[in-house]
Design an enzyme around this catalytic site. Structure first.
Site, PDB file in Angstrom:
ATOM      1  N   GLU A 198      -0.792  -5.012   3.342  1.00  0.00           N
ATOM      2  CA  GLU A 198      -0.472  -3.700   4.162  1.00  0.00           C
ATOM      3  C   GLU A 198      -0.472  -4.620   5.596  1.00  0.00           C
ATOM      4  OE1 GLU A 198      -4.015  -1.375   3.255  1.00  0.00           O
ATOM      5  OE2 GLU A 198      -5.237  -2.824   4.301  1.00  0.00           O
TER       6      GLU A 198
ATOM      7  N   SER B 250       0.752  -1.017   0.094  1.00  0.00           N
ATOM      8  CA  SER B 250       0.078   0.074   0.057  1.00  0.00           C
ATOM      9  C   SER B 250       0.964   1.407   0.090  1.00  0.00           C
ATOM     10  CB  SER B 250      -0.877   0.101   1.397  1.00  0.00           C
ATOM     11  OG  SER B 250      -1.814   1.160   1.441  1.00  0.00           O
ATOM     12  N   GLY B 251       0.526   2.297  -0.707  1.00  0.00           N
ATOM     13  CA  GLY B 251       1.382   3.295  -1.169  1.00  0.00           C
ATOM     14  C   GLY B 251       2.589   3.271  -2.019  1.00  0.00           C
TER      15      GLY B 251
ATOM     16  N   THR C 207      -2.048   2.810  -7.916  1.00  0.00           N
ATOM     17  CA  THR C 207      -3.131   3.241  -8.694  1.00  0.00           C
ATOM     18  C   THR C 207      -2.754   4.416  -9.880  1.00  0.00           C
ATOM     19  OG1 THR C 207      -4.453   3.049  -6.877  1.00  0.00           O
ATOM     20  CG2 THR C 207      -5.080   4.875  -8.376  1.00  0.00           C
TER      21      THR C 207
ATOM     22  N   GLY D 298      -3.062  -3.017  -1.994  1.00  0.00           N
ATOM     23  CA  GLY D 298      -1.675  -3.529  -1.855  1.00  0.00           C
ATOM     24  C   GLY D 298      -1.628  -4.411  -0.533  1.00  0.00           C
TER      25      GLY D 298
ATOM     26  N   ASN E  36      -0.965   5.486   3.093  1.00  0.00           N
ATOM     27  CA  ASN E  36      -1.081   5.947   1.791  1.00  0.00           C
ATOM     28  C   ASN E  36      -2.433   7.056   1.817  1.00  0.00           C
ATOM     29  OD1 ASN E  36      -1.281   6.201  -0.880  1.00  0.00           O
ATOM     30  ND2 ASN E  36      -1.960   4.194  -1.443  1.00  0.00           N
TER      31      ASN E  36
ATOM     32  N   SER F  30      -5.324   5.395  -0.760  1.00  0.00           N
ATOM     33  CA  SER F  30      -5.169   3.935  -0.769  1.00  0.00           C
ATOM     34  C   SER F  30      -6.523   3.346  -1.443  1.00  0.00           C
ATOM     35  CB  SER F  30      -5.109   3.514   0.637  1.00  0.00           C
ATOM     36  OG  SER F  30      -4.991   2.155   0.448  1.00  0.00           O
ATOM     37  N   SER F  31      -6.384   2.425  -2.380  1.00  0.00           N
ATOM     38  CA  SER F  31      -7.531   1.659  -2.815  1.00  0.00           C
ATOM     39  C   SER F  31      -7.936   0.798  -1.852  1.00  0.00           C
ATOM     40  CB  SER F  31      -7.112   1.038  -4.258  1.00  0.00           C
ATOM     41  OG  SER F  31      -6.549   1.874  -5.282  1.00  0.00           O
TER      42      SER F  31
END
Length: 1092
Positions: A387, A108-109, A113, A385, A158, A161-162
């Site tokens: 995490e 994540s981050g 994306t 991602g 993030n 973050s998605s």
């Protein structure tokens, strides 16, 4: 080496492709990435795999210029870039006819994306298409801000973050135009709607509405500050650095419009968002072991926004209907909930509303771009991602499981499958060890022997009743009994630990079972089905009367099925990989944490990836596909190789002189070691196609030009039709326009406006008041007519030199008409307000047609043309003498060349009969072969667009080359255009009509092809008007002397200088003679020579 997006003289940082690293260790890989990152080079290759490091700032190399640079370029022609990978993927889809996908992975981050956005943006820019395709492109691009608003949130790791997984398939036509698409979404983190950790936010859309809605919308939705809402104020974080929620709200609403969501539905979407916020403010208190709404005033606004009755909302939040079966009879009883259960029910309704709204938006996008039949596609996987948080719950467990599956795909296809392929194909190979994370995937998703974590979780959930407070403890016990001895599993007092590929993660067991059940009670569905809003009712289409058989679907079984379906989809495509790395936790540019970067290098398996790529082969293809792609390189393999495929591949490789150590032949495939060797093949293939494309373009342009000039010739002929006799040598002449070569004549262009277009330019003869001839350069533009002469400089340092002078500039508005005779001469008079101009030009018909066209465009009226054999024109006043007028009389005489006789104020022109006034140009009837375009006979070395450039250093015995302002005897110019070859129906041309008339079409050294074509065609029509006469046997006898220089314009023409002696072989009435000089036979224009 400086990268194209940097200034010059920038040093090379690290290596572009880490296959070239001298040492292959995690430290060396991390150090190379750091060097490049600190110098703003965020992309690096490992073979075809792209490594991307999040720069935490906007980089300068994502402009249209980079799109142009990377389009159609080989991967290693330019620095590493996501555009290079995307272009390679797009071209491979079109070339190989295979679906492509790009798997973007990282924690994540790490920038997944953003990478997905650049991929979709690049595809949109390089693919063509009309309005429909552009609409699909707009939806593809606008889907990003919409889904980010509803599916992304700020986390501690993030800022964007998605919180859901997305697989976006862009569907293409066979021509490479994006004409459809499809989105598959996975496991929205709906728990975030009701609860956020410290320093995190809810989904972006809530803050966008609060900041961006106008006053009217805020009043209608009851919007307050974010700290007013319980669903937003738990974390204490409302703003994100670098994010403009107000601006993003406008983009979100615009995106909904592009996708096709109506204004009414958009308003109801916002009502649901507002309703959820207000729903969260409804709190409960304990009253006699039962829960009841603390403030009934807070029920009104969410009920109003959702279109439901407030009393019914209160009832469904604090009680539940339950069905019981006893003795074969079912009974419905009403159960009152306690405070905790009521809070759970409220949150369940909020999560259900948001989840179904999100699913609606995804479906709306799919409906807007759906395509009935799929041809080609490029899939972009942008998924949450890996995490690790301070507290990791059920959502983190599912997210990390999906990332574990993606890591398995990468291992399967880049490490395991590649090595196995070498062994199967009989390639010499030393196995490379690597960690296969399949053991972790099995620990989570196995059904039996032993059952995995998800199977045990589903079993426990199946036996839960109501809320089931003790279920989580039961789950932990059963996990310990089932997988407690697994080397990748540990338990602790509040949960369990899984040793993922990216590290150990401790999961808090609290809430696992409840979130896995994912049950929305029927009471809440009935409540929402009672809404007065059609849209809200449509989000709850459940049939509550149908009997439910089997276990209800759980969240874990759903994500397991989705992830396995995703893996199957990806396996059907040709994959590309982007491995994203997060350099720090501070989210600041130029901040590099060595330990964090090295950890990601280790668990992503970059070292093993480099070793396999270094020892292996960059490219492999089955023999028949390799032959099909590169067959064009040799005559033996094109259009198809006749023989064993393996021998055909070897023949191709030897034809390009590829070293033996650069490839190996497998049992069914060819393996090429280095990308550079492949680029050699690709470059040679591109050159072949480029050559053929140029030939096709040349033929097409020639055809179009011929059609265009034939049309122009006919239009020009219509002007003189039935009014004037035509000259035989000019009626079929091609129009050139610029006979002066103005591009190379700045001394003439100086009189024109900047960038003024030239329609016609020619050297003409002007007659003065005494009928003396003077040369003038006549230039016609869309604005006016220029007459340019020469004069000697009388003063100054340039005294005595000849300089160009603008003698006259005729505006179209001042021209009253043009007069011509009815004979076949080239005279015409331009009538103007002050005085008239008597001019003579071989190209008068072309000039008049263009003048008429421009005159009508400029003045909106037709130019007056008069035809008479007695023409009067006014002359310019000079000194004390009056201007007066002069007369030109045209009389019938002998010959095609006019004879002039001045006498007083009258000029008598005598000329023989020309072609009838009803004559029309002869159209070409032969479209095959290399038929000659008849060119002005004056075409020479310095000719521009076929126009004659007469030397001013010598004076041939013709007036067209005479010095300006010098009277001369009238005679024929050498630039007299030749007729189209074959337009004269000579006996000789007819004699060859039945046989051999395609001989001139033969390409040198291709006689057999010519014979085959001749035999297959059989009897042919007469030669095309541009045909050369048939080659004759070498004669002995007459000779001729060249009057002017001629440079041959085709392979069957000869070249010579002035005064050269030429052996004359044949005189054709068409005007093209055949001769021999210096041992070479060929054609040349007859009016360039005189017989000796």
């Amino acid at each position: 080496m400086a990268y194209h997006w940097q200034s010059q003289n920038v040093k090379q940082c690290g290596v572009d492709d880490m296959v070239l690293l001298s040492k292959i260790t995690e430290d060396a890989i991390a150090e190379n990435l750091k060097k490049r990152y600190m110098d703003d080079y965020i992309f690096t290759y490992i073979g075809s795999v792209l490594i991307s490091v999040n720069p935490f700032k906007q980089m300068p190399y994502f402009t249209d210029r980079e799109v142009e640079i990377y389009q159609g370029a080989a991967q290693y022609e330019n620095p590493p870039h996501v555009y290079a990978l995307t272009d390679n993927m797009y071209r491979n889809m079109l070339i190989d006819g295979e679906n492509q996908c790009v798997i973007i992975s990282g924690e994540s981050g790490a920038g997944k994306t953003v990478a997905a956005k650049y991929i979709m943006g690049y595809v949109s820019k390089v693919s063509g298409g009309g309005p429909k395709v552009q609409h699909v492109k707009d939806i593809i691009l606008q889907s990003n801000p919409l889904l980010e608003a509803f599916g992304n949130a700020k986390t501690v790791r993030n800022n964007n973050s998605s919180r859901f997984g997305k697989y976006f398939e862009i569907q293409f036509s066979r021509g490479g135009e994006p004409d459809g698409g499809k989105i598959s979404n996975f496991l929205l983190e709906k728990s975030r709607v009701v609860n956020q950790n410290e320093n995190e936010r809810n989904f972006h859309i809530y803050y966008q509405v609060i900041e961006g809605a106008n006053a009217q919308q805020k009043e209608a939705l009851g919007i307050m500050t974010p700290d007013y809402y319980c669903y937003l104020n738990q974390s204490g974080t409302y703003k994100v650095d670098g994010t403009n929620d107000s601006k993003d709200f406008q983009e979100t609403m615009e995106a909904m419009g592009v996708i096709g969501i109506s204004q009414d539905i958009q308003a109801q979407v916002l009502q649901i968002i507002g309703g959820i916020l207000h729903l969260g403010n409804i709190t409960f208190i304990e009253a006699g072991n039962y829960g009841q709404v603390e403030s009934t005033d807070l029920l009104a606004f969410p009920a109003y926004l959702l279109g439901i009755d407030p009393n019914r909302l209160q009832n469904k939040l604090t009680s539940r209907q339950m069905d019981t079966k006893c003795g074969g009879k079912s009974e419905c009883i009403n159960v009152t909930l306690n405070q905790e259960q009521a809070t759970y029910t409220r949150d369940a309704l909020a999560k259900a509303l948001y989840t179904r709204l999100f699913d609606y938006l995804v479906e709306a996008i799919n409906n807007a771009i759906e395509k009935p039949n799929e041809e080609y596609s490029i899939g972009v996987l942008d998924i949450y991602g890996f995490e690790i948080f301070q507290r990791n719950g059920f959502e983190q467990f599912c997210i990390n499981f999906v990332n574990e599956k993606l890591q398995q795909i990468f291992i399967e296809l880049t490490l395991k499958a590649e090595q196995e392929e070498y062994v199967q194909e009989g390639i010499k190979w030393t196995p490379i060890e690597y960690f296969n994370n399949k053991i972790v995937c099995d620990l989570i998703e196995n059904k039996l022997n032993p059952p995995g974590v998800m199977s045990v979780l589903d079993d426990v959930c199946a036996t839960m009743h109501a809320k089931g407070e003790g279920a989580d403890g039961t789950l932990l016990q059963k996990l310990q009994a089932s997988v407690g001895t697994h080397e990748h599993f540990n338990s602790w007092n509040a949960g369990f630990v899984i040793h993922h590929y990216a590290g150990k993660v401790s999961y808090d067991i609290n809430g696992f079972c409840e979130r896995n059940r994912d049950v929305l009670f029927n009471d809440l569905i009935e409540l929402m089905q009672s809404s007065v809003h059609n849209f809200i009712r449509s989000l709850f289409p459940d049939n509550l009367n149908s009997e439910k058989k089997g276990r209800p679907t759980t969240a874990s079984s759903k994500i397991k099925k989705q992830s396995n379906d995703l893996v199957k989809t990806l396996m059907k495509c040709t994959p590309q990989y982007i491995r994203c790395i997060k350099p720090n936790e501070t989210k600041r540019p130029k901040d590099w944490e060595d330990s964090r970067a090295k950890h990601q290098v280790e668990y992503l398996g970059l070292r093993e990836n480099i070793r396999v790529r270094r020892a292996g082969f960059a490219y492999r293809r089955v023999f028949n596909k390799f032959l099909q792609r590169y067959a064009i390189l040799t005559a033996e393999t094109w259009p198809c190789w006749r023989g064993p495929e393996q021998q055909g591949v070897l023949h191709l490789l030897r034809s390009v002189n590829m070293d033996n150590d650069q490839y190996q032949m497998g049992r069914t495939k060819i393996f090429v070691k280095n990308p550079e060797s492949l680029f050699l093949l690709e470059e040679m293939r591109e050159r072949k196609f480029d050559t053929f494309a140029r030939l096709i373009q040349k033929a097409w342009r020639k055809y179009i030009s011929r059609k265009k000039y034939e049309q122009m010739r006919e239009e020009a002929s219509d002007i003189l039709y039935n009014s004037k006799e035509r000259r035989r040598n000019s009626i079929n002449r091609n129009f050139v326009g610029d006979y002066l070569g103005l591009e190379q004549r700045p001394e003439l262009r100086q009189f024109l406006a900047k960038r003024e277009r030239v329609d016609f330019a020619d050297s003409v003869t002007k007659f003065d008041r005494r009928f003396k001839t003077i040369k003038r350069d006549l230039i016609l533009t869309p604005k006016c007519i220029y007459l340019i002469g020469r004069e000697k400089v009388k003063k100054g340092p340039e005294k005595g030199q000849i300089r160009e002078v603008l003698k006259r500039k005729l505006e179209f508005e001042s021209i009253s008409g043009v007069s011509l005779s009815t004979r076949q001469d080239d005279f015409f008079i331009v009538h103007e307000a002050d005085y008239d101009s008597l001019l003579e030009s071989n190209f008068k018909t072309e000039f008049l047609s263009l003048l008429c066209k421009r005159y009508e465009e400029r003045t909106s009226r037709k130019l007056s043309l008069s035809f008479n054999d007695k023409l009067e024109f006014r002359v310019k006043k000079e000194g004390w003498g009056g201007g007066g007028s002069r007369l030109v009389l045209f009389q019938r005489g002998q010959g095609d060349l006019p004879q002039i006789k001045p006498g007083g104020k009258t000029l008598t022109v005598t000329v023989g009969d020309g072609m009838p006034k009803t004559s029309k140009p002869t159209r070409k009837t032969q479209s095959h072969g290399r038929g000659r375009q008849s060119q002005p006979a004056s075409r020479g070395k310095d000719h521009q667009n076929g126009a004659a450039q007469f030397s001013r250093g010598r004076a041939p015995p013709t007036p067209s080359d005479a010095t300006y302002s010098t009277p001369n005897k009238y005679g024929p110019p050498p630039s007299t255009a030749l007729p189209k070859l074959g337009s004269q129906k000579s006996r000789r041309a007819q004699a060859h009509q039945q046989r051999g008339n395609l001989d001139f079409l033969k390409v040198p050294d291709q006689g057999i092809s010519g014979k085959r074509r001749q035999s297959s065609v059989g009897q042919r029509p007469p030669p095309a008007p541009s045909s050369h006469p048939k080659v004759q046997q070498r004669p002995q006898g007459p000779r001729c002397r060249a009057l002017y220089q001629y440079i041959g314009q085709d392979t069957d023409e000869i070249s010579f200088e002035a005064n050269d002696t030429i052996d004359l072989i044949n005189e054709d009435p068409s005007g093209w003679w055949r001769g021999r000089i210096r041992g070479k036979e060929g054609l040349f224009p007859g009016n360039y020579a005189e017989k000796i």
